[in-house]
Design an enzyme around this catalytic site. Structure first.
Site, short mmCIF file in Angstrom:
data_model
loop_
_atom_site.label_atom_id
_atom_site.label_comp_id
_atom_site.label_asym_id
_atom_site.label_seq_id
_atom_site.Cartn_x
_atom_site.Cartn_y
_atom_site.Cartn_z
N ARG A 123 0.84 -1.20 0.00
CA ARG A 123 0.00 0.00 0.00
C ARG A 123 0.87 1.24 0.00
O ARG A 123 1.97 1.24 0.56
CB ARG A 123 -0.91 0.01 1.24
CG ARG A 123 -2.14 -0.85 1.10
CD ARG A 123 -3.04 -0.76 2.31
NE ARG A 123 -2.41 -1.35 3.47
CZ ARG A 123 -1.83 -0.68 4.47
NH1 ARG A 123 -1.83 0.63 4.47
NH2 ARG A 123 -1.27 -1.31 5.48
N TYR A 251 -1.49 -3.52 -6.91
CA TYR A 251 -1.24 -4.27 -5.68
C TYR A 251 -2.44 -4.24 -4.72
O TYR A 251 -3.06 -3.20 -4.52
CB TYR A 251 0.00 -3.72 -4.95
CG TYR A 251 0.12 -4.38 -3.61
CD1 TYR A 251 0.63 -5.67 -3.52
CD2 TYR A 251 -0.39 -3.78 -2.47
CE1 TYR A 251 0.65 -6.33 -2.31
CE2 TYR A 251 -0.37 -4.43 -1.25
CZ TYR A 251 0.15 -5.70 -1.18
OH TYR A 251 0.15 -6.35 0.01
N LYS A 260 -9.56 -2.39 1.85
CA LYS A 260 -9.32 -1.24 2.73
C LYS A 260 -10.07 0.00 2.26
O LYS A 260 -10.57 0.78 3.06
CB LYS A 260 -7.82 -0.95 2.83
CG LYS A 260 -7.00 -2.13 3.36
CD LYS A 260 -7.43 -2.50 4.74
CE LYS A 260 -6.94 -3.86 5.23
NZ LYS A 260 -5.55 -4.07 5.53
N HIS A 280 -10.58 -2.35 11.76
CA HIS A 280 -9.48 -3.18 11.23
C HIS A 280 -9.21 -4.31 12.23
O HIS A 280 -8.20 -4.31 12.93
CB HIS A 280 -8.25 -2.27 11.08
CG HIS A 280 -7.13 -2.88 10.31
ND1 HIS A 280 -5.82 -2.48 10.45
CD2 HIS A 280 -7.11 -3.86 9.38
CE1 HIS A 280 -5.05 -3.19 9.64
NE2 HIS A 280 -5.80 -4.03 8.99
N CYS A 304 0.88 -7.78 11.72
CA CYS A 304 1.20 -7.99 13.14
C CYS A 304 0.54 -9.25 13.67
O CYS A 304 0.36 -9.40 14.87
CB CYS A 304 0.77 -6.79 13.98
SG CYS A 304 1.84 -5.36 13.73
N ARG A 421 2.05 -12.19 -0.54
CA ARG A 421 0.71 -12.49 -0.02
C ARG A 421 0.12 -13.75 -0.63
O ARG A 421 0.52 -14.19 -1.71
CB ARG A 421 -0.23 -11.33 -0.37
CG ARG A 421 0.18 -9.99 0.25
CD ARG A 421 -0.42 -9.82 1.60
NE ARG A 421 0.06 -8.64 2.30
CZ ARG A 421 -0.56 -8.13 3.36
NH1 ARG A 421 -1.66 -8.67 3.81
NH2 ARG A 421 -0.07 -7.09 3.98
O1 SAT Z 1 -2.58 -4.26 1.17
S1 SAT Z 1 -3.70 -4.60 2.04
O2 SAT Z 1 -4.27 -3.38 2.60
O3 SAT Z 1 -4.72 -5.29 1.29
C1 SAT Z 1 -3.19 -5.62 3.28
C2 SAT Z 1 -2.75 -4.87 4.47
O4 SAT Z 1 -1.89 -4.01 4.39
O5 SAT Z 1 -3.29 -5.15 5.57
MN MN Z 2 -5.11 -5.33 7.31
#
Ligand code: SAT
Ligand code: MN
Length: 635
Positions: A123, A251, A260, A280, A304, A421
């Site tokens: 992100r 991405y 998000k 979240h 985390c 991921r």
């Molecule tokens: O990139 S995402 O927002 O989908 C995953 C994350 O950073 O929690």
């Molecule tokens: Mn997240």
């Protein structure tokens, strides 16, 4: 083995049609997109009498798609139905273009690898904007741009950007399709990878479209991968218009707009107006040996361990005693006050977009068990047998790194990208519970806030009430991770783990938290945890992962009124022996994990005071009062 499209020839079952307006400049033409792969197995042109069949009965949606098409000038338009046949066609198409690479189909059936542009791997918070009419409504927690300026900028970027490409229309539903708490959206994208991911991450396609048509309202998300130029990349949110526009990145969180962008930034704004919370948080049910299941919702910053906690496997001796874990969600949670005065949670997502590195049989066996079929991997390494690989998975040495280059272990470089991921449907998780489809959601007994803190924050403490809990959430701090671009390991305030995701001013957000709490006759108890405390040698003191159940046990006992706590100026802590260490290989230093370093907290509160002041005059007075109370009690 490639996925089969089911039928060899053209079919109309489950497919939707779109009439491209005659007035489009350039290359637009009427086309039927079956999703079949290009090449010998043909793409079906549209010679069909059904050409004038409506794609949607909802004029607002049809007009929006038309206006986007007029701006972006795609070659084709495809309305996604979400069918297996459509998905197979899209995967085949991406195998042809190289957007996807087939992994070992014997060991990992229906698993594919996507290698993103090396400059497009996380992100981008500095390029993410909340565009409200008044800057103060976005707040100091967001980058702000006026809606007019943002639209001008985005229109210029989107103009003609889909020439020669397919425009996909993805109707989706966030939340169980029959839930009154679910919310609808439509993402327009020119990325087949986004379509394939959205199909796993959301309830996408025909059912969602039917509900959108019934309700008439939906969040509009427009996405184009553009040229993937970091200088021409923006993720814009228009909460007042229920709109998202994202350009220049393919991405995850930048491109899968249901996640998000919609389920947190836009939804948090909607939630404030409608009296609920978009958070979240993971959602997990813990069943004790008596067969009682209690649900907790827990907020941690990205990367985390939310996914690990959501699917933890009880360690011995808990497992043999009969403890079980039921996973409802791993990232996002929508919380609604129920008529009985409790708080109910739904997971708006239908899948997991989890961090691969660190996932292993030790840390998260449930995740591993769901990753050997029907998964999309992004930026992981591969072994010489063409299986996906990432750091800590096992001691094999991969053949290729995440960029597809030959991996040389002697350089010390990582093979998988630290933010690589997996995307997988939630139903594949062995601890999946169909409570995730419960339209009413699950009742929440405890809310947990957790950060990544090497010092100060104890393993666990309980807030004395909702206001104190809101304070602890607002004061949360954590070391940054690879989930966002920028420096890793820097402590920053990350209130409720929502710093990158709250679609409005944090001052108003905390006030909203306090309001919601006031309405609850039986609010959940609020806790703070820290699995990441380190000793003088920099080693983690607490074993973490499955062993975190030991802490959850104390939390749940507190909820049931079955455990004592010690009151301190900063919160209520377990008595030294209240957290079971039975069966652990080595007893962790519980004194350090549960110490309350009052001079350290005094210092912390000075910093929290500055942090709260940043949101003045919108910071609720009740939070400042809470700070003064704690400071007074510390003395
Ligand atoms: O990139 S995402 O927002 O989908 C995953 C994350 O950073 O929690
Ligand atoms: Mn997240």
């Amino acid at each position: 083995m490639r996925p089969t499209t089911g039928t060899a020839g053209p079919t109309t079952s489950g497919l939707r049609w779109k009439r491209c307006p005659e007035s489009w400049p350039g290359s637009a033409r009427h086309e039927f997109e079956q999703g079949g792969r290009a090449g010998p197995r043909q793409r079906q042109r549209n010679p069909h009498p059904l050409e004038d069949r409506m794609t949607t009965s909802l004029t607002a949606l049809a007009e929006w798609v038309d206006s986007v098409a007029a701006l972006t000038r795609p070659e084709r338009i495809h309305w996604c139905t979400g069918s297996a046949e459509e998905n197979a066609g899209m995967i085949n198409g991406m195998l042809d273009t190289g957007d996807l690479i087939e992994l070992n189909q014997a060991t990992h059936p229906e698993c594919y690898l996507h290698r993103s542009d090396p400059h497009d791997v996380a992100r981008v918070e500095h390029l993410t904007f909340v565009c409200t009419t008044r800057e103060e409504d976005a707040g100091p927690n967001n980058h702000w741009m006026s809606p007019d300026d943002a639209h001008r900028k985005m229109d210029a970027l989107f103009r003609g950007c889909m020439e020669g490409r397919t425009l996909y229309v993805i109707p989706y539903c966030m939340g169980p399709i029959d839930s009154p708490f679910a919310r609808l959206g439509v993402e327009i994208t020119d990325s087949a990878y986004v379509v394939a991911n959205m199909r796993k991450m959301t309830r996408m396609g025909a059912d969602a479209l039917a509900r959108i048509e019934q309700e008439g309202s939906f969040v509009r998300g427009l996405h184009s991968t553009g040229e993937l130029d970091p200088d021409r990349r923006f993720i814009m949110h228009f909460p007042e218009e229920l709109q998202i526009q994202s350009y220049g990145s393919g991405y995850g969180g930048n491109a899968l707009l249901g996640k998000k962008c919609h389920a947190l930034r836009i939804a948090s704004h909607q939630a404030r107006n409608e009296g609920w919370l978009a958070e979240h948080m993971l959602i997990v049910g813990i069943e004790n040996p008596q067969g009682e299941t209690r649900y907790v919702a827990a907020a941690f910053p990205s990367a985390c361990g939310k996914t690990n906690l959501a699917m933890l496997i009880p360690p011995e001796p808990y497992r043999s005693a009969g403890w079980k874990v039921h996973t409802v969600g791993d990232d996002i949670c929508w919380l609604h006050p129920g008529e009985d005065g409790r708080l109910y949670a739904i997971n708006p997502e239908a899948g997991y977009f989890g961090v691969a590195p660190g996932t292993s049989t030790r840390t998260n066996p449930n995740a591993l068990a769901m990753l050997d079929h029907d998964a999309i991997f992004t930026n992981v390494a591969v072994t010489d047998t063409n299986e996906p690989w990432w750091e800590d998975l096992d001691d094999r040495i991969p053949a290729l790194d995440w960029k597809g280059n030959k991996f040389d272990p002697t350089t010390g470089a990582r093979a998988a990208h630290p933010n690589s991921r997996f995307t997988v449907s939630m139903t594949q998780c062995p601890s999946y519970t169909d409570e995730a489809e419960n339209p009413k959601g699950v009742p929440i007994d405890a809310i947990i806030f957790g950060g990544r803190r090497a010092t100060l924050a104890p393993l666990v403490m309980e807030a004395r009430d909702w206001t104190h809990g809101t304070f602890l959430g607002a004061a949360m701090a954590s070391e940054t991770t690879a989930a966002a671009t920028g420096k890793v390991g820097v402590v920053r305030r990350d209130p409720m783990a929502m710093k990158p995701f709250c679609g409005y001013n944090f001052g108003d957000y905390w006030a909203h938290w306090l309001n919601v709490g006031e309405k609850l006759e039986h609010p959940p108890k609020i806790f703070q945890v820290n699995w990441f405390r380190r000793d003088q040698d920099g080693k983690f003191i607490w074993p973490g992962f499955g062993e975190n159940l030991r802490v959850l046990e104390w939390i749940l006992k507190r909820c049931a009124g079955d455990a004592e706590a010690v009151d301190t100026p900063v919160g209520r802590l377990p008595q030294p022996d209240a957290i079971s260490t039975d069966g652990l290989n080595a007893t962790p230093d519980m004194d350090t994990l549960l110490e309350v370093d009052l001079p350290g907290w005094k210092h912390e509160l000075e910093d929290v005071e500055k942090h709260l002041a940043k949101y003045s005059p919108r910071t609720p007075k009740a939070l400042v009062d809470e700070l003064h109370r704690m400071r007074h009690e510390i003395g």
